[in-house]
Scaffold this motif. Sequence first.
Motif, PDB file in Angstrom:
ATOM      1  N   SER A  68      39.546  30.780  34.231  1.00  0.00           N
ATOM      2  CA  SER A  68      40.307  30.449  35.084  1.00  0.00           C
ATOM      3  C   SER A  68      39.397  30.749  36.558  1.00  0.00           C
ATOM      4  CB  SER A  68      41.450  30.537  35.123  1.00  0.00           C
ATOM      5  OG  SER A  68      41.650  32.089  34.846  1.00  0.00           O
ATOM      6  N   ALA A  69      38.791  31.831  36.379  1.00  0.00           N
ATOM      7  CA  ALA A  69      38.135  32.431  37.795  1.00  0.00           C
ATOM      8  C   ALA A  69      36.698  31.754  37.917  1.00  0.00           C
ATOM      9  CB  ALA A  69      38.183  33.909  37.635  1.00  0.00           C
ATOM     10  N   GLU A  70      36.079  30.826  37.198  1.00  0.00           N
ATOM     11  CA  GLU A  70      34.656  30.280  37.038  1.00  0.00           C
ATOM     12  C   GLU A  70      34.845  29.391  38.301  1.00  0.00           C
ATOM     13  OE1 GLU A  70      33.003  29.335  33.510  1.00  0.00           O
ATOM     14  OE2 GLU A  70      33.268  31.435  32.558  1.00  0.00           O
ATOM     15  N   ILE A  71      33.595  29.297  39.189  1.00  0.00           N
ATOM     16  CA  ILE A  71      33.498  28.321  40.160  1.00  0.00           C
ATOM     17  C   ILE A  71      32.509  27.323  39.289  1.00  0.00           C
ATOM     18  CG2 ILE A  71      32.380  27.788  42.139  1.00  0.00           C
ATOM     19  CD1 ILE A  71      32.808  30.683  43.136  1.00  0.00           C
ATOM     20  N   PRO A  72      33.041  26.007  39.263  1.00  0.00           N
ATOM     21  CA  PRO A  72      32.363  25.013  38.236  1.00  0.00           C
ATOM     22  C   PRO A  72      31.175  24.600  38.915  1.00  0.00           C
ATOM     23  CG  PRO A  72      34.235  24.088  39.293  1.00  0.00           C
ATOM     24  CD  PRO A  72      34.490  25.513  39.683  1.00  0.00           C
ATOM     25  N   ARG A  73      30.260  23.990  38.292  1.00  0.00           N
ATOM     26  CA  ARG A  73      29.024  23.202  38.929  1.00  0.00           C
ATOM     27  C   ARG A  73      29.600  21.602  39.053  1.00  0.00           C
ATOM     28  NH1 ARG A  73      24.254  26.313  38.046  1.00  0.00           N
ATOM     29  NH2 ARG A  73      23.032  24.472  38.766  1.00  0.00           N
ATOM     30  N   TRP A  74      29.152  21.210  40.191  1.00  0.00           N
ATOM     31  CA  TRP A  74      29.278  19.986  40.375  1.00  0.00           C
ATOM     32  C   TRP A  74      28.053  19.007  40.240  1.00  0.00           C
ATOM     33  CZ3 TRP A  74      29.030  16.413  45.622  1.00  0.00           C
ATOM     34  CH2 TRP A  74      29.949  15.375  44.971  1.00  0.00           C
ATOM     35  N   PRO A  81      46.558  29.857  36.789  1.00  0.00           N
ATOM     36  CA  PRO A  81      45.850  28.503  36.736  1.00  0.00           C
ATOM     37  C   PRO A  81      44.487  28.785  37.464  1.00  0.00           C
ATOM     38  CG  PRO A  81      47.629  28.702  38.096  1.00  0.00           C
ATOM     39  CD  PRO A  81      47.842  29.934  37.410  1.00  0.00           C
ATOM     40  N   TRP A  82      43.505  28.132  37.401  1.00  0.00           N
ATOM     41  CA  TRP A  82      42.346  28.362  38.194  1.00  0.00           C
ATOM     42  C   TRP A  82      42.463  28.224  39.707  1.00  0.00           C
ATOM     43  CZ3 TRP A  82      39.788  24.901  41.263  1.00  0.00           C
ATOM     44  CH2 TRP A  82      40.360  23.661  41.181  1.00  0.00           C
ATOM     45  N   ILE A  83      43.373  27.534  40.160  1.00  0.00           N
ATOM     46  CA  ILE A  83      43.678  26.985  41.525  1.00  0.00           C
ATOM     47  C   ILE A  83      43.901  28.431  42.279  1.00  0.00           C
ATOM     48  CG2 ILE A  83      46.008  26.175  41.477  1.00  0.00           C
ATOM     49  CD1 ILE A  83      44.014  24.293  43.309  1.00  0.00           C
ATOM     50  N   ILE A  84      44.564  29.339  41.568  1.00  0.00           N
ATOM     51  CA  ILE A  84      44.943  30.801  42.002  1.00  0.00           C
ATOM     52  C   ILE A  84      44.056  31.613  41.873  1.00  0.00           C
ATOM     53  CG2 ILE A  84      46.696  32.506  42.021  1.00  0.00           C
ATOM     54  CD1 ILE A  84      48.682  30.409  41.547  1.00  0.00           C
ATOM     55  N   HIS A  85      43.488  31.646  40.503  1.00  0.00           N
ATOM     56  CA  HIS A  85      42.657  32.775  40.094  1.00  0.00           C
ATOM     57  C   HIS A  85      41.179  32.754  40.947  1.00  0.00           C
ATOM     58  CE1 HIS A  85      41.472  35.507  36.388  1.00  0.00           C
ATOM     59  NE2 HIS A  85      41.361  36.099  37.339  1.00  0.00           N
ATOM     60  N   THR A  86      40.587  31.566  40.862  1.00  0.00           N
ATOM     61  CA  THR A  86      39.358  31.582  41.561  1.00  0.00           C
ATOM     62  C   THR A  86      39.332  31.966  42.714  1.00  0.00           C
ATOM     63  OG1 THR A  86      38.785  29.609  40.049  1.00  0.00           O
ATOM     64  CG2 THR A  86      37.467  29.918  41.914  1.00  0.00           C
ATOM     65  N   PRO A  87      40.152  31.187  43.793  1.00  0.00           N
ATOM     66  CA  PRO A  87      40.314  31.984  45.047  1.00  0.00           C
ATOM     67  C   PRO A  87      40.609  33.413  45.322  1.00  0.00           C
ATOM     68  CG  PRO A  87      41.632  30.186  44.945  1.00  0.00           C
ATOM     69  CD  PRO A  87      41.168  30.203  43.610  1.00  0.00           C
ATOM     70  N   LEU A  88      41.532  33.765  44.252  1.00  0.00           N
ATOM     71  CA  LEU A  88      41.900  35.421  44.454  1.00  0.00           C
ATOM     72  C   LEU A  88      40.846  36.342  44.156  1.00  0.00           C
ATOM     73  CD1 LEU A  88      44.746  37.110  44.314  1.00  0.00           C
ATOM     74  CD2 LEU A  88      44.583  37.103  41.894  1.00  0.00           C
ATOM     75  N   ALA A  89      40.129  35.831  43.016  1.00  0.00           N
ATOM     76  CA  ALA A  89      38.908  36.625  43.051  1.00  0.00           C
ATOM     77  C   ALA A  89      37.733  36.712  43.795  1.00  0.00           C
ATOM     78  CB  ALA A  89      38.065  36.105  41.490  1.00  0.00           C
ATOM     79  N   LEU A  90      37.784  35.392  44.532  1.00  0.00           N
ATOM     80  CA  LEU A  90      36.823  35.366  45.782  1.00  0.00           C
ATOM     81  C   LEU A  90      37.286  36.653  46.807  1.00  0.00           C
ATOM     82  CD1 LEU A  90      36.019  31.584  45.786  1.00  0.00           C
ATOM     83  CD2 LEU A  90      34.181  33.486  45.516  1.00  0.00           C
ATOM     84  N   LEU A  91      38.556  36.307  47.006  1.00  0.00           N
ATOM     85  CA  LEU A  91      39.204  36.784  48.050  1.00  0.00           C
ATOM     86  C   LEU A  91      39.203  38.596  48.077  1.00  0.00           C
ATOM     87  CD1 LEU A  91      40.827  36.399  50.750  1.00  0.00           C
ATOM     88  CD2 LEU A  91      43.005  36.511  49.391  1.00  0.00           C
ATOM     89  N   ALA A  92      39.450  39.004  46.727  1.00  0.00           N
ATOM     90  CA  ALA A  92      39.367  40.286  46.374  1.00  0.00           C
ATOM     91  C   ALA A  92      38.012  40.967  46.659  1.00  0.00           C
ATOM     92  CB  ALA A  92      39.789  40.582  44.924  1.00  0.00           C
ATOM     93  N   GLY A  93      36.862  40.048  46.263  1.00  0.00           N
ATOM     94  CA  GLY A  93      35.748  40.471  46.560  1.00  0.00           C
ATOM     95  C   GLY A  93      35.173  40.584  47.861  1.00  0.00           C
ATOM     96  N   ALA A  94      35.822  39.505  48.829  1.00  0.00           N
ATOM     97  CA  ALA A  94      35.563  39.719  50.302  1.00  0.00           C
ATOM     98  C   ALA A  94      36.156  40.491  50.847  1.00  0.00           C
ATOM     99  CB  ALA A  94      36.062  37.986  50.736  1.00  0.00           C
ATOM    100  N   VAL A  95      37.508  41.052  50.412  1.00  0.00           N
ATOM    101  CA  VAL A  95      38.175  41.913  51.219  1.00  0.00           C
ATOM    102  C   VAL A  95      37.376  43.105  51.056  1.00  0.00           C
ATOM    103  CG1 VAL A  95      40.297  43.421  51.145  1.00  0.00           C
ATOM    104  CG2 VAL A  95      40.365  40.757  51.129  1.00  0.00           C
ATOM    105  N   ALA A  96      36.803  43.725  49.839  1.00  0.00           N
ATOM    106  CA  ALA A  96      36.412  44.646  49.309  1.00  0.00           C
ATOM    107  C   ALA A  96      35.123  44.749  50.102  1.00  0.00           C
ATOM    108  CB  ALA A  96      35.976  44.698  47.960  1.00  0.00           C
ATOM    109  N   GLY A  97      34.417  43.594  50.557  1.00  0.00           N
ATOM    110  CA  GLY A  97      33.283  43.814  51.190  1.00  0.00           C
ATOM    111  C   GLY A  97      33.305  44.131  52.850  1.00  0.00           C
ATOM    112  N   ALA A  98      34.656  43.489  53.326  1.00  0.00           N
ATOM    113  CA  ALA A  98      35.013  43.647  54.492  1.00  0.00           C
ATOM    114  C   ALA A  98      35.381  45.008  54.865  1.00  0.00           C
ATOM    115  CB  ALA A  98      36.262  42.619  55.004  1.00  0.00           C
ATOM    116  N   LEU A  99      36.135  45.749  54.172  1.00  0.00           N
ATOM    117  CA  LEU A  99      36.570  47.037  54.028  1.00  0.00           C
ATOM    118  C   LEU A  99      35.197  48.021  53.805  1.00  0.00           C
ATOM    119  CD1 LEU A  99      39.726  47.635  51.745  1.00  0.00           C
ATOM    120  CD2 LEU A  99      39.548  47.279  54.233  1.00  0.00           C
ATOM    121  N   TRP A 100      34.387  47.515  53.000  1.00  0.00           N
ATOM    122  CA  TRP A 100      33.145  48.514  53.057  1.00  0.00           C
ATOM    123  C   TRP A 100      32.309  48.092  54.110  1.00  0.00           C
ATOM    124  CZ3 TRP A 100      32.061  52.549  50.141  1.00  0.00           C
ATOM    125  CH2 TRP A 100      30.738  52.968  49.969  1.00  0.00           C
TER     126      TRP A 100
END
Lengths: 341, 338, 508
Positions: free
Chosen positions: A166-172, A94-113
């Motif tokens: 489910s991973a897309e950040i919508p527009r408001w 579900p998007w409520i998990i997938h969107t933050p999960l993808a964001l988090l994965a990207g963030a962690v990759a950047g933090a490690l790098w």
Amino acid sequence: MPILAVALAIATGAIIIAFSGSSPVDAYKALIDGSLSDSKSIGRTLEKATPLVMGGLAVAFAFKAGLFNIGGQGQLVFGALIAGAVGYGITGLPWIIHTPLALLAGAVAGALWGAIPGILKASRGAHEVITTIMLNFVALNMTDWLASKVWREEGVIVRTPHIEESAEIPRWGEIPTGFLLAVVIAFVCWYLLRSTTFGFEIKSVGLNPNAAHYAGISVKKIVILTMAISGLLAALGGAIETQGVVGRYEPGFNAGLGFEGITIALLARTHPLAVIPAAILIGAMEAGGSMMQFKADVSPEITDIIQALILIFVATPIIVRWFLSQKEANELSVSTTWGSS
Amino acid sequence: MSVKESKSIQQVLFSKRWWILTALILVIFTLWTAEFQEANTTAVLAGTLRHSTPLVLGAMCGLLCERSGVINIGIEGQMLMSAWGGFMIASTSGSLLLGVFAGIVIGMMMGAVLAGISVGLRGDQIIAGTVINIAAIGITSFFFSLGRTLPSGKTQVIKLGPLADIPVAGRVLFSNKPITFLTLLLIPTLWFLLFRTKWGLRTRAVGEHPSAAETVGVSVIGMRYFNVMMGGGVAGLAGAYLSLEAVGSFERGMTNGKGFVALAVMIFGRWNPVGAWGAALLFGYASAVQTQFQFRDWLTNDPQFIGIIPFVVTIVVLAGFVGRARPPASIGQPYSRE
Amino acid sequence: MSSNTLALEATGISKTFGNVIANDQINLEIKKGRIHALLGENGAGKSTLVNILFGLYKADSGTVRVDGKTVDLGRPKDAIDHGIGMVHQHFQLVPVLTVAENIVLGNEPSNKANVVDIESAKEKVRELAETYQLDVDTEAMVEDLPVGTQQRVEILRSLYRKADILILDEPTAVLTPQETDHLLQVLKKLATQGVAIIFITHKLREVLEVADEVTVMRNGQVVGSTTPAETDESGLAEMMVGRSVVLRVAKEEASPDKTVLKVNNLCVHDDRGILAVNDLSLEVRSGEIFGIAGVEGNGQRELVETITGLRNAHTGQILIGDSSITEFSPRQISELGVAHIPEDREKHGLIGAHSVADNLILNRYYKTPFSNNGIRQQKAIADYATEMVEKFDIRTPSIETPSSSLSGGNKQKAIAAREFSHDAKLLVASQPTRGIDVGSIEFVHQQLIQQRDQGLAVLLVSAELDEILSLSDRIGVIYRGSLIVTENSTDLDRNRIGRIMTTGSDST
């Protein structure tokens, strides 16, 4: 002072436009048309400003610990790629998990790098200005390879497949939600630096690493953590771009964003909240650049020149200590730890 | 006497054993990947020299500045501006000589900008250098128009008579283009100037202990301005090398990180021109190794892995050597008399 | 009489830095072949005056005449050209150059192509060294030389430039008594050869011993001139401070108790990997001050840094209470109850851009009440800082003022306030009174005694032998990283300590 610098840069830009045979008035009118005239163009400006807020925060945050992170670009592409990979590779969430999960994965990759130059500095005394730049080149090559060999979409274009809905950040409405997220993160950074003991430790290390060491602060730990957070911030910018705007990772997108982070951080005098308007200003230039070419026949690279000019005008007084109190001068000094461990 | 000398030679050999071992491995590796063909070996060695030229020039720019106490992180931008300016002048005027000259002058002007901000106005040296780098990208991108060419082509190879016919070594060393020859001359010249002349002694004093130099009547500010501008000129020569000697045209961002690699070369060479040359050859080899990989058909489908070699080597060198090599003591600190 | 001709005459010299008047209408007459002592406490304006005479600072007003002619001293080069030489308080020598290179720098013998003729430089230095009996090795790197020798290099450098007016700024501050005696002999000899000498000091004994004339400065003004024949130590002291001063610190007999710090066979390397502390052992008990006397650079810094966790021990053991702390971090050691007044205030003691308040809690910012779950408690910090500023009489416009804008004495008081309030059992105090005014020195000394009387164990490291002698209950003399002698302070006198400091040997 920053406003004066921007005004000077725009005026100088006008002279250059005039010399290249176009009308500066038309050009700037088109620029504003394309960036601030209606809700749609404002939305585009904010969309452009989003990774810039994050890039500016990344540089500003590292600055507080006396670190000069010019590796924002490499951290950003890693964040963008990993968010893209998680965005398309994992399905059925579900998007409520997938969107933050993808964001988090990207963030962690950047933090490690981002932590790599921190570790190299803390343990080996290698200055982050060179290592982050070198890691930019490495990151561009590695993400390029991953996108073309590992996570490649079938077809001639080198890019990853489109992410799941489910991973897309919508527009408001016209406002990209990613921008609001960036603003929230700016406030978090501000609070962290202003009111927490961790922020106090970061600033102490930035202002006088020797005295911080004497006071029992682990300078190495702070250097590594700060670089990791800085990398995380830049990478989140990339992840938001992938999930909120592009929808996938394409090599070569957003080239140069890391450097704009430096302009923005210096324009904001490294204040996390001031990063927001500074990023909107630069974002507006990018949003309006194509309109300027279309309507006034001015090469969109003029905005590069104006940005370079802003940087010169804004950085010169910043780096010139006369204009600053001693406190500010200390906060904006990164040359003291050069070449020594 | 002779016994003592031979012993000291042994000691020297022993103390340098890791270098000697590394060099041996590289030689064997080179010969093997070149399939023991003379032409291939020559190509790899010539490639090494070619790639090392802008690096050693950049490193000499860096050490001219740092020996007098100024960090120059803007070498990349100075090189890029000069590559662009030199190319524009050469393509407009048709004269390569004028182009090279323009590259040097532009480099010196960029040096003057760095000196003005960091020496004259006492700004932070690293931020000043970074501003130069970013500004150079913006300026060269905007003012460059595609489709320009060099009417006379790029600089031509000069052969030093029969020396150039010696197999391998002669073809690598004595058959080169003018800026490469100039660089090979500049290395010992700068070494001599730095360690044997008044200017060199004063430069080193200013970089190590500026107020000590000032109290014996040496102008710290003057020396720093002069050295940073001269350094800019050398970086300018490196820029001219890229556009007028190596490629023959200007490309966006064509310095591709060489200005930063040059800083690692400078540190690895311990702020010494001859040491920097040795280091630059090592880095040049890391780039030339690409040619070898092609002979052997390695990684040809994954060029990204070859592309990162010089950058990874730079990081490794920085991480391994910075703590051990001692930089001039006063770098990074603005100087004022009161 | 040649001794009455003026070599240098300064009239109406004034200089301000910001709001501080460093020199106010100073007049000074220096005669040829005489030693002229310039006396005053820290901050009296002596250094400013001589820096003006040497062209390092520019005076706001006033004139300087050399040999009767008005001269413009805009740069050191002008001063050198007029025969003025200076031996600086902080040596102005390039550590990585040789003695000969340092001496000729700026005035190098060379050929037409500007190539330095290093052989002739060495020869000239050797000749000079012989003439004035100032023995040096011309090829040694300056960084490898002891301070006394470095000072000789500085003097030779002025003589190489044919200086006939020689300024020495606090030359004895870094010397042992024996080295000081030697220097004073050299100065007398130079004077007989016609050199005019300006000798800055705040040590009264030296003035009385060597000076022909004395000028006393206080708060940027000349407050009097005299000769040693007309006055004595207490007379000079009163002129210097403006009130009569207690030259000795009053203290009760110590009543030491349990051992707090125990160092066993400690070996430590310095930054260059050379053994700086060599098989050193010592014990400090609660309620006593243990002083370490020695020439700077004999391992004191490395010893202090190892005890406080800033440097790793090579071998050996350090016990604080019952804990062996060689593997502890600075934070863990501080938590054990170790307070530390570092040698270098600006570099290690304070974060200049932080407020006075933040500096006062620098060793405790992470604890309650200053931090609660990682969030800083601004009110608790402010309340505490206000209390400390009052209690320790720290003169600051507000607790939010950056500490870098305080005076040296007030900075030191802020550090003392922080460390003395630490609830510690051991205090490591390194050069606690360096470069601060007499009032603040008295304050710090009284605090040290008071803390001792309350049961604190104090390890005092100081280059000021008088400070060690007047404060310590027991004294260890350090030489090349080892304690040569450890005895009760009553059993050691100046000369014996001085001899051990210089030679490493107790035998006469």
